[in-house]
Scaffold this motif. Structure first.
Motif, PDB file in Angstrom:
ATOM      1  N   ALA A 366     -75.904  17.013 -46.566  1.00  0.00           N
ATOM      2  CA  ALA A 366     -75.018  16.791 -45.419  1.00  0.00           C
ATOM      3  C   ALA A 366     -74.245  15.501 -45.582  1.00  0.00           C
ATOM      4  O   ALA A 366     -73.035  15.448 -45.353  1.00  0.00           O
ATOM      5  CB  ALA A 366     -75.862  16.742 -44.136  1.00  0.00           C
ATOM      6  N   VAL A 367     -74.956  14.442 -45.991  1.00  0.00           N
ATOM      7  CA  VAL A 367     -74.278  13.158 -46.142  1.00  0.00           C
ATOM      8  C   VAL A 367     -73.219  13.237 -47.232  1.00  0.00           C
ATOM      9  O   VAL A 367     -72.100  12.743 -47.082  1.00  0.00           O
ATOM     10  CB  VAL A 367     -75.308  12.048 -46.451  1.00  0.00           C
ATOM     11  CG1 VAL A 367     -74.608  10.805 -46.927  1.00  0.00           C
ATOM     12  CG2 VAL A 367     -76.135  11.747 -45.226  1.00  0.00           C
ATOM     13  N   ALA A 368     -73.575  13.859 -48.355  1.00  0.00           N
ATOM     14  CA  ALA A 368     -72.620  13.961 -49.454  1.00  0.00           C
ATOM     15  C   ALA A 368     -71.378  14.732 -49.016  1.00  0.00           C
ATOM     16  O   ALA A 368     -70.236  14.292 -49.229  1.00  0.00           O
ATOM     17  CB  ALA A 368     -73.282  14.631 -50.651  1.00  0.00           C
ATOM     18  N   ALA A 369     -71.623  15.874 -48.388  1.00  0.00           N
ATOM     19  CA  ALA A 369     -70.486  16.674 -47.938  1.00  0.00           C
ATOM     20  C   ALA A 369     -69.668  15.908 -46.924  1.00  0.00           C
ATOM     21  O   ALA A 369     -68.431  15.877 -46.973  1.00  0.00           O
ATOM     22  CB  ALA A 369     -70.989  17.992 -47.359  1.00  0.00           C
ATOM     23  N   GLY A 370     -70.398  15.256 -45.989  1.00  0.00           N
ATOM     24  CA  GLY A 370     -69.701  14.502 -44.962  1.00  0.00           C
ATOM     25  C   GLY A 370     -68.823  13.416 -45.549  1.00  0.00           C
ATOM     26  O   GLY A 370     -67.705  13.173 -45.085  1.00  0.00           O
ATOM     27  N   ALA A 430     -75.519  -2.899 -40.031  1.00  0.00           N
ATOM     28  CA  ALA A 430     -75.697  -1.976 -38.917  1.00  0.00           C
ATOM     29  C   ALA A 430     -76.594  -0.821 -39.332  1.00  0.00           C
ATOM     30  O   ALA A 430     -77.499  -0.406 -38.604  1.00  0.00           O
ATOM     31  CB  ALA A 430     -74.331  -1.460 -38.458  1.00  0.00           C
ATOM     32  N   LEU A 431     -76.367  -0.320 -40.544  1.00  0.00           N
ATOM     33  CA  LEU A 431     -77.135   0.820 -41.039  1.00  0.00           C
ATOM     34  C   LEU A 431     -78.630   0.528 -41.040  1.00  0.00           C
ATOM     35  O   LEU A 431     -79.448   1.384 -40.701  1.00  0.00           O
ATOM     36  CB  LEU A 431     -76.672   1.131 -42.466  1.00  0.00           C
ATOM     37  CG  LEU A 431     -76.977   2.505 -43.016  1.00  0.00           C
ATOM     38  CD1 LEU A 431     -76.262   3.537 -42.203  1.00  0.00           C
ATOM     39  CD2 LEU A 431     -76.547   2.573 -44.459  1.00  0.00           C
ATOM     40  N   SER A 432     -78.961  -0.698 -41.409  1.00  0.00           N
ATOM     41  CA  SER A 432     -80.384  -1.003 -41.499  1.00  0.00           C
ATOM     42  C   SER A 432     -81.029  -1.106 -40.137  1.00  0.00           C
ATOM     43  O   SER A 432     -82.239  -1.040 -40.004  1.00  0.00           O
ATOM     44  CB  SER A 432     -80.589  -2.311 -42.265  1.00  0.00           C
ATOM     45  OG  SER A 432     -80.013  -3.358 -41.523  1.00  0.00           O
ATOM     46  N   THR A 440     -77.853   8.546 -40.225  1.00  0.00           N
ATOM     47  CA  THR A 440     -77.203   9.520 -41.099  1.00  0.00           C
ATOM     48  C   THR A 440     -75.700   9.525 -40.880  1.00  0.00           C
ATOM     49  O   THR A 440     -74.926   9.570 -41.824  1.00  0.00           O
ATOM     50  CB  THR A 440     -77.755  10.929 -40.817  1.00  0.00           C
ATOM     51  OG1 THR A 440     -79.165  10.844 -40.690  1.00  0.00           O
ATOM     52  CG2 THR A 440     -77.390  11.875 -41.935  1.00  0.00           C
ATOM     53  N   LEU A 441     -75.302   9.426 -39.604  1.00  0.00           N
ATOM     54  CA  LEU A 441     -73.871   9.469 -39.330  1.00  0.00           C
ATOM     55  C   LEU A 441     -73.158   8.237 -39.866  1.00  0.00           C
ATOM     56  O   LEU A 441     -72.097   8.329 -40.472  1.00  0.00           O
ATOM     57  CB  LEU A 441     -73.641   9.578 -37.814  1.00  0.00           C
ATOM     58  CG  LEU A 441     -73.925  10.966 -37.237  1.00  0.00           C
ATOM     59  CD1 LEU A 441     -73.749  10.944 -35.725  1.00  0.00           C
ATOM     60  CD2 LEU A 441     -72.996  11.997 -37.869  1.00  0.00           C
ATOM     61  N   VAL A 442     -73.760   7.066 -39.631  1.00  0.00           N
ATOM     62  CA  VAL A 442     -73.113   5.831 -40.085  1.00  0.00           C
ATOM     63  C   VAL A 442     -73.121   5.747 -41.598  1.00  0.00           C
ATOM     64  O   VAL A 442     -72.266   5.112 -42.219  1.00  0.00           O
ATOM     65  CB  VAL A 442     -73.815   4.609 -39.450  1.00  0.00           C
ATOM     66  CG1 VAL A 442     -73.298   3.318 -40.044  1.00  0.00           C
ATOM     67  CG2 VAL A 442     -73.609   4.614 -37.955  1.00  0.00           C
ATOM     68  N   ALA A 443     -74.064   6.418 -42.225  1.00  0.00           N
ATOM     69  CA  ALA A 443     -74.134   6.370 -43.687  1.00  0.00           C
ATOM     70  C   ALA A 443     -72.860   6.900 -44.321  1.00  0.00           C
ATOM     71  O   ALA A 443     -72.448   6.432 -45.382  1.00  0.00           O
ATOM     72  CB  ALA A 443     -75.331   7.174 -44.174  1.00  0.00           C
ATOM     73  N   PRO A 445     -69.425   6.883 -43.340  1.00  0.00           N
ATOM     74  CA  PRO A 445     -68.343   5.915 -43.567  1.00  0.00           C
ATOM     75  C   PRO A 445     -68.784   4.746 -44.440  1.00  0.00           C
ATOM     76  O   PRO A 445     -67.978   4.176 -45.175  1.00  0.00           O
ATOM     77  CB  PRO A 445     -67.969   5.450 -42.160  1.00  0.00           C
ATOM     78  CG  PRO A 445     -69.054   5.877 -41.271  1.00  0.00           C
ATOM     79  CD  PRO A 445     -69.710   7.038 -41.897  1.00  0.00           C
ATOM     80  N   THR A 446     -70.066   4.389 -44.373  1.00  0.00           N
ATOM     81  CA  THR A 446     -70.531   3.292 -45.213  1.00  0.00           C
ATOM     82  C   THR A 446     -70.378   3.638 -46.686  1.00  0.00           C
ATOM     83  O   THR A 446     -69.898   2.832 -47.487  1.00  0.00           O
ATOM     84  CB  THR A 446     -72.007   2.979 -44.916  1.00  0.00           C
ATOM     85  OG1 THR A 446     -72.195   2.874 -43.515  1.00  0.00           O
ATOM     86  CG2 THR A 446     -72.432   1.702 -45.595  1.00  0.00           C
ATOM     87  N   LEU A 447     -70.768   4.845 -47.041  1.00  0.00           N
ATOM     88  CA  LEU A 447     -70.622   5.261 -48.431  1.00  0.00           C
ATOM     89  C   LEU A 447     -69.164   5.236 -48.845  1.00  0.00           C
ATOM     90  O   LEU A 447     -68.804   4.765 -49.929  1.00  0.00           O
ATOM     91  CB  LEU A 447     -71.185   6.676 -48.617  1.00  0.00           C
ATOM     92  CG  LEU A 447     -72.682   6.759 -48.868  1.00  0.00           C
ATOM     93  CD1 LEU A 447     -73.096   8.210 -48.940  1.00  0.00           C
ATOM     94  CD2 LEU A 447     -73.025   6.050 -50.167  1.00  0.00           C
ATOM     95  N   TYR A 448     -68.317   5.763 -47.971  1.00  0.00           N
ATOM     96  CA  TYR A 448     -66.896   5.800 -48.310  1.00  0.00           C
ATOM     97  C   TYR A 448     -66.352   4.391 -48.474  1.00  0.00           C
ATOM     98  O   TYR A 448     -65.589   4.100 -49.395  1.00  0.00           O
ATOM     99  CB  TYR A 448     -66.114   6.564 -47.241  1.00  0.00           C
ATOM    100  CG  TYR A 448     -64.694   6.760 -47.626  1.00  0.00           C
ATOM    101  CD1 TYR A 448     -63.678   6.008 -47.046  1.00  0.00           C
ATOM    102  CD2 TYR A 448     -64.346   7.684 -48.600  1.00  0.00           C
ATOM    103  CE1 TYR A 448     -62.368   6.175 -47.429  1.00  0.00           C
ATOM    104  CE2 TYR A 448     -63.039   7.855 -48.990  1.00  0.00           C
ATOM    105  CZ  TYR A 448     -62.057   7.099 -48.400  1.00  0.00           C
ATOM    106  OH  TYR A 448     -60.751   7.260 -48.793  1.00  0.00           O
ATOM    107  N   LEU A 449     -66.743   3.509 -47.552  1.00  0.00           N
ATOM    108  CA  LEU A 449     -66.325   2.110 -47.649  1.00  0.00           C
ATOM    109  C   LEU A 449     -66.770   1.507 -48.972  1.00  0.00           C
ATOM    110  O   LEU A 449     -66.027   0.778 -49.622  1.00  0.00           O
ATOM    111  CB  LEU A 449     -66.945   1.296 -46.513  1.00  0.00           C
ATOM    112  CG  LEU A 449     -66.045   0.912 -45.348  1.00  0.00           C
ATOM    113  CD1 LEU A 449     -66.849   0.147 -44.338  1.00  0.00           C
ATOM    114  CD2 LEU A 449     -64.869   0.097 -45.829  1.00  0.00           C
ATOM    115  N   ALA A 450     -67.993   1.836 -49.374  1.00  0.00           N
ATOM    116  CA  ALA A 450     -68.506   1.285 -50.624  1.00  0.00           C
ATOM    117  C   ALA A 450     -67.627   1.719 -51.785  1.00  0.00           C
ATOM    118  O   ALA A 450     -67.240   0.906 -52.634  1.00  0.00           O
ATOM    119  CB  ALA A 450     -69.951   1.729 -50.835  1.00  0.00           C
TER     120      ALA A 450
END
Lengths: 494, 267, 307
Positions: A366-370, A430-432, A440-443, A445-450
């Motif tokens: 889900a996270v990857a797809a998201g 924030a994620l931590s 999961t939801l915040v993860a 945009p965080t991944l994308y930001l990274a």
């Protein structure tokens, strides 16, 4: 007797005679393994590897590395291999000081630099000395050990934190000294003597010639350093299994108790210091010969943190651990130099991280797809708002072309990259703090930001990125897995 | 006719120690004869563990003398004092938790072994002989406790041991330094009655079979009564009574120190 | 003897010393409570300096200020102090708190990691170049006290006064307020303080906040007096601040102030009378000497450990 007519198996008290209790004793004996052993397939793999005798493991690693010059024509790769072996040697030496004696020595690289400079002074035009290598190396090693003794003497009585600062100062002083020791006026000379070549260092170092063998090519130095590495690691292993090693380990556990059990703690701390210094000095000589020159900036603080990251990642106190740590980090840092390889490393690391921490796999999917969806949306949105925001391009190989149209890449990446960086830190913080669905939801945009920050800023600045990542690695390691990859989780009295 | 006086193996003469403003040990005279088991009792804060710390060199006394076989121990580094022949256990256990049981004991053999670094690395015959001897010594000392610390237990990390076994291991480790005097700091602390009884027997065996002279700090009066040749009572850093267990236990000053003045009056 | 030169060095020493004192206070307070050397403290100071620079740039830069000078300086200090304070709190939360019960080496390594992370962040965000406050553009350095051999510019006067003001404020806080009392209790014995109902976590956060706040102020002030800020400035200043804390007696607040002043004077006089290249060397020698001869420092208590 139960219904099957067997005697009920009641555990007998431990010293009810010496009757062997079949199955029970071994099961109890293995309880430690079950408690500390890693579960799952990694645990099984680790246990399988443990069964291979250490000599065989060493032979395989050394043998494979020795074959590198035959597997590639690229001199650069051979050079990387040499650097990795040298890092391994340095990590072994640091392991003695930090892992065996428990001393946080942040000045370790000063010994490395000293060894390199000493060899340079003895084997170059600096003072016109061209000592035979068979003489120069032992002299440098002994001198390094003595320097370790001298610097260790005042350090014995210092508690961990103070020792760290004092040794850090040493390292700083060393750099200052070497940069400025090119204009020292000795009382018996009229003009200033140039000891260290100042900021330009010493160049034109003689190649090594040991027992008739002339070393010059990178391959030859690879085999030389492998030979030295093998000697050192075998020597350390033997030492560790002896009375000195036991005393070191006892000293690490509880210095006061060790002292009261007849172990001369101060003397052993000094011994550890000297061993570490000697190893570093020896590595320095090889480094000087390979590089054919030495410069003050070879021994600066980023090197220190690289070394520490290797030792901590591998597992403090574990010989194979620090070697693996050295290999992993050295190779990773080399990969970071070239943007394409760096991307491999980065995305590979993200994938590994996700695999390790995102369970169950549905959540991971889900996270990857998201993230992918988020990226596409963000890109289109950015393009619609202002085309200049996506008009930059990503240079690179196949992987880069995959990312076109997904990663927002502005015309002027620096400023956006910086803002993104700050946002990323905030997002991670924030994620931590979040849990469950919010996390999961915040993860996403965080991944994308990274990825955004990576593509726009970090991938082009390997020297900064490496320190950034190493620093973050240390923090994360200490929090998540202080014993590193191969260290054993320790029980400590607080 | 007096029996031949046994030599005083350990002697403290007018030892004093203060920390900041607090006088923890004040003009203490104490002696232990060879082969004796002497118990040191006293309420908490009487200075008993400090006494052990002074003897083993963790602290240096402000005044006074500490003699082992007539030779002064004051000013020596703790590891040298241990090599002279004094070993101790700790009130709060201080094992080398991440080392194996056997290694804990082997480590303590450092002081009377001499393999140098280069000999260890090159595995010279002398070094190998010494290693074997250390192994045998450790097995021997651990064997003192029956089967509890033997066999597969040798290679288990010390943190996997139960509390009582940890206490035993600490004693075994202390004996591995080949001492003449053992200082046991509350060896029975935290043990149930069976284990306490066992420890008391063990201390006796340490004297008879091991030949050690033993100085014990203990709170459990049954143990003290069972093992002691002589009892010394401390309070506020001074000796308030000395003698056989019966004499000291009924001494009004001792009762007062433990239970207060009223109790002493009613005794 | 050149009186002018001497007095100049005294002034330099006082200025440097008050800045080092502020940095040293952060080290000493954290060590007093957690027995931990906050390696990253120097980088917090550096970030404060950059924060001040950021405010300066936003408000028009040294040549085209949009607000009066005093407002500018006030805003710079406020931004730096609050920003640094927040940074300190975040560092504590993520790098130290999870390791509170870990062996001593773990938070040290973590601190090392934080220090390098912050350094490289600064390098990434601000580049390797020196940024300059260019104070001379918006403050008339000729104004100040000029009385005989004594020549202090108004900037230095401001720095000295502000530093001392902050130090006095801190002393009052620790001595008179409930928070101060809680801080002293926690520094003395953390467990006992917790058992008395003191929220130890909150006290620790407050300690980090205040210590970092002071470091941030120090950063801005260094920028104002010496103009240059760059990503490496935290390293050396941190080492010297730590030396100052140790000299004064680590854990002792008056000790840190005293130590800071001593180091400031030492550095000024060595630079003035000997050479500037080896001043680090000299400070370092003082540190070694103190640690060997009088490890508890000038005003510290010897730590008595129960064995």
């Amino acid at each position: 007797m139960d219904e099957h007519g067997d005697e009920k198996r009641v555990p007998e008290p431990p010293d009810a005679g010496n009757r062997p209790r079949i199955g029970v004793d071994e099961w109890v004996a293995r309880s430690g393994e079950r408690i500390t052993g890693r579960p799952g397939w990694t645990g099984q793999l680790a246990r399988a590897l443990d069964r291979v005798p250490p000599a065989a493991r060493l032979a395989v690693v050394v043998g494979l590395t020795a074959l590198v010059p035959f597997l590639t024509d690229n001199d650069y790769i051979v050079r990387v291999a040499v650097n990795t072996v040298l890092f391994g040697l340095l990590a072994l030496g640091l392991n003695i000081v930090v892992g065996y004696a428990g001393l946080l020595d942040l000045g370790y690289i000063a010994f490395y630099g000293f060894g390199a400079y000493a060899y340079a002074v003895l084997s170059s035009e600096q003072f016109g000395l061209h000592w035979p290598t068979e003489l120069a190396i032992p002299v440098v090693v002994i001198a390094s050990a003595l320097l370790g003794l001298v610097l260790g003497l005042p350090s014995r009585r210092l508690l961990g934190d103070y020792l760290a600062i004092v040794t850090l100062f040493f390292a700083q002083i060393f750099v200052v000294l070497t940069t400025n020791a090119d204009r020292i006026t000795l009382p018996w000379n009229d003009s200033p003597t140039d000891f260290t070549g100042g900021p330009n260092g010493i160049a034109g170092i003689d190649p090594m010639k040991l027992f008739g063998i002339q070393f010059g090519s990178t391959q030859s130095y690879l085999w030389l350093s492998l030979a030295v590495f093998t000697l050192v690691i075998v020597g350390l292993h033997l030492l560790n299994e002896s009375r000195t090693g036991r005393a070191w380990r006892a000293l690490r556990e509880d210095p006061l108790a060790a002292e009261l059990m007849s172990i001369p703690v101060n003397r052993l701390k000094l011994l550890a210091f000297m061993f570490g210094a000697a190893t570093a000095g020896l590595t320095g000589t090889i480094f000087a010969a390979v590089q054919l020159g030495v410069f003050p900036q070879n021994f600066d603080l980023p090197l220190l943190i690289t070394l520490y990251a290797m030792v901590i990642l591998g597992g403090v106190g574990s010989l194979p651990g620090v070697v693996i740590g050295a290999i992993v980090i050295s190779v990773s840092l080399e990969l970071l130099r070239d943007p394409d390889n760096a991307r491999l490393l980065f995305y590979g690391a993200i994938l590994l991280g996700l695999l390790a921490f995102m369970r169950p796999w549905t959540r991971l999917a889900a996270v990857a797809a998201g993230t992918i969806v988020f990226g596409v949306v963000a890109y289109q949105l950015a393009d619609w708002i202002r085309p200049a925001w996506v008009s930059g391009s990503i240079d690179g190989g196949r992987l880069a072309s995959l990312l076109e149209g997904w990663v927002v890449h502005p015309e002027y990446p620096t400023r956006f990259g910086n803002i993104g960086f700050v946002l990323l830190i905030t997002a991670v913080i924030a994620l931590s703090q979040l849990r469950g669905l919010a996390r999961t939801l915040v993860a996403i945009p965080t991944l994308y930001l990274a990825v955004f920050v990576w593509e726009n800023r970090l991938v082009f600045q390997p020297s900064v990125t490496r320190i950034l990542l190493l620093g973050a690695l240390l923090i994360v390691l200490m929090n998540a897995r202080p014993q590193g990859l191969l260290g054993t989780s320790r029980v400590e009295i607080v | 006719m007096a029996a031949q006086a046994r030599p005083r193996i350990l002697e403290l003469k007018r030892v004093s120690k203060a920390f900041g403003g607090l006088q923890v040990i004040d003009g203490l005279d104490l002696h232990v004869d060879e082969g004796e088991i002497v118990s040191v009792i006293g309420p908490n804060g009487a200075g008993k563990t400090t006494l052990f710390n002074l003897i083993t060199g963790v602290y240096a006394p402000d005044h006074g003398e500490i003699l082992l076989d007539g030779r002064s121990l004051v000013g020596l580094a703790p590891h040298k004092i241990t090599r002279r022949g004094i070993a101790r256990t700790f009130q709060t256990l201080r094992l080398f938790l991440n080392m194996t049981v056997k290694e804990n004991v082997m480590a303590a053999a450092y002081g009377h072994t001499k393999a140098r670094v280069w000999q260890s690395i090159l595995r010279t015959p002398g070094a190998r002989r010494e290693e074997r001897a250390i192994h045998e010594l450790a097995e021997d000392k651990l064997g003192f406790f029956g089967q509890r610390l033997m066999g597969y237990r040798w290679n288990q990390p010390a943190y996997s041991l139960s509390y009582a076994n940890r206490r035993r291991l600490e004693i075994a480790r202390a004996t591995a330094t080949n001492p003449r005097v053992l200082l046991l700091d509350e060896p029975a602390a935290g043990m149930n009655p069976t284990e306490t009884h066992e420890i008391a027997e063990l201390i006796g065996q340490l004297r008879t079979e091991g030949g050690y002279t033993i100085l014990v700090i203990e709170h459990d009066m049954h143990v003290v009564e069972g093992i002691s040749d002589r009892v010394v009572a401390l309070d506020h850093g001074t000796k308030i009574a000395e003698g056989s267990f019966e004499a000291v236990a009924t001494d009004p000053r001792v009762v007062e120190a433990y239970l207060g003045t009223k109790a002493a009056a009613t005794k | 003897m050149d009186v002018d030169f001497f007095v100049q060095q005294v002034v330099n020493g006082l200025t440097l010393g008050s800045v080092y004192a502020l940095i040293a206070l952060g080290y000493t307070m954290v060590y007093g409570i957690l027995k931990l050397l906050n390696f990253a403290h120097g980088e917090v100071y550096m970030m404060g300096a950059f924060a001040g620079y950021g405010v300066l740039t936003v408000l028009g830069g040294p040549l085209a200020l949009s607000v009066p000078v005093l407002v500018l300086i006030g805003l710079m200090l406020a931004a730096a102090m609050l920003g640094a304070g927040a940074l300190g709190v975040v560092i504590e939360r993520f790098a130290y708190r999870p390791l509170r019960n870990a062996p001593r080496i773990a938070p040290l390594i973590s601190a090392l990691g934080v220090s390098f992370f912050l350094q490289s962040t600064a390098l990434l965000l601000f580049g390797a170049d020196f940024r300059s406050y260019e104070t001379y553009e918006f403050v008339d350095l000729a104004s100040g006290i000029h009385w005989g051999p004594l020549n202090i510019s108004v900037v230095r006067i401001g720095v000295i006064l502000t530093s001392f003001g902050l130090m006095i404020g801190l002393t009052l806080l620790v001595a008179r307020t409930r928070l101060g009392k809680a801080m002293r209790a926690t520094a003395y014995d953390r467990e006992a303080a917790a058992m008395q109902g003191i929220d130890v976590d909150r006290v620790i956060v407050a300690t980090f906040f205040i210590g970092s706040l002071l470091a941030g102020a120090a950063g801005v002030m260094v920028g104002l007096v010496f103009y240059k800020v760059y990503f490496l400035m935290g390293f050396l200043a941190g080492l010297k601040g730590f030396t100052a804390a140790v000299i004064g007696g680590i854990g002792s607040i008056p000790g840190a102030m005293l130590g800071g002043l001593l180091i400031g004077f030492a550095e000024a006089f060595i630079t003035g009378y000997v050479s500037s290249t080896f001043q680090d060397f000299f400070v370092f020698s003082i540190l070694i000497a103190i640690l060997l001869l009088r490890p508890s420092g000038l005003l510290g208590r010897a730590d008595i450990q129960k064995v």
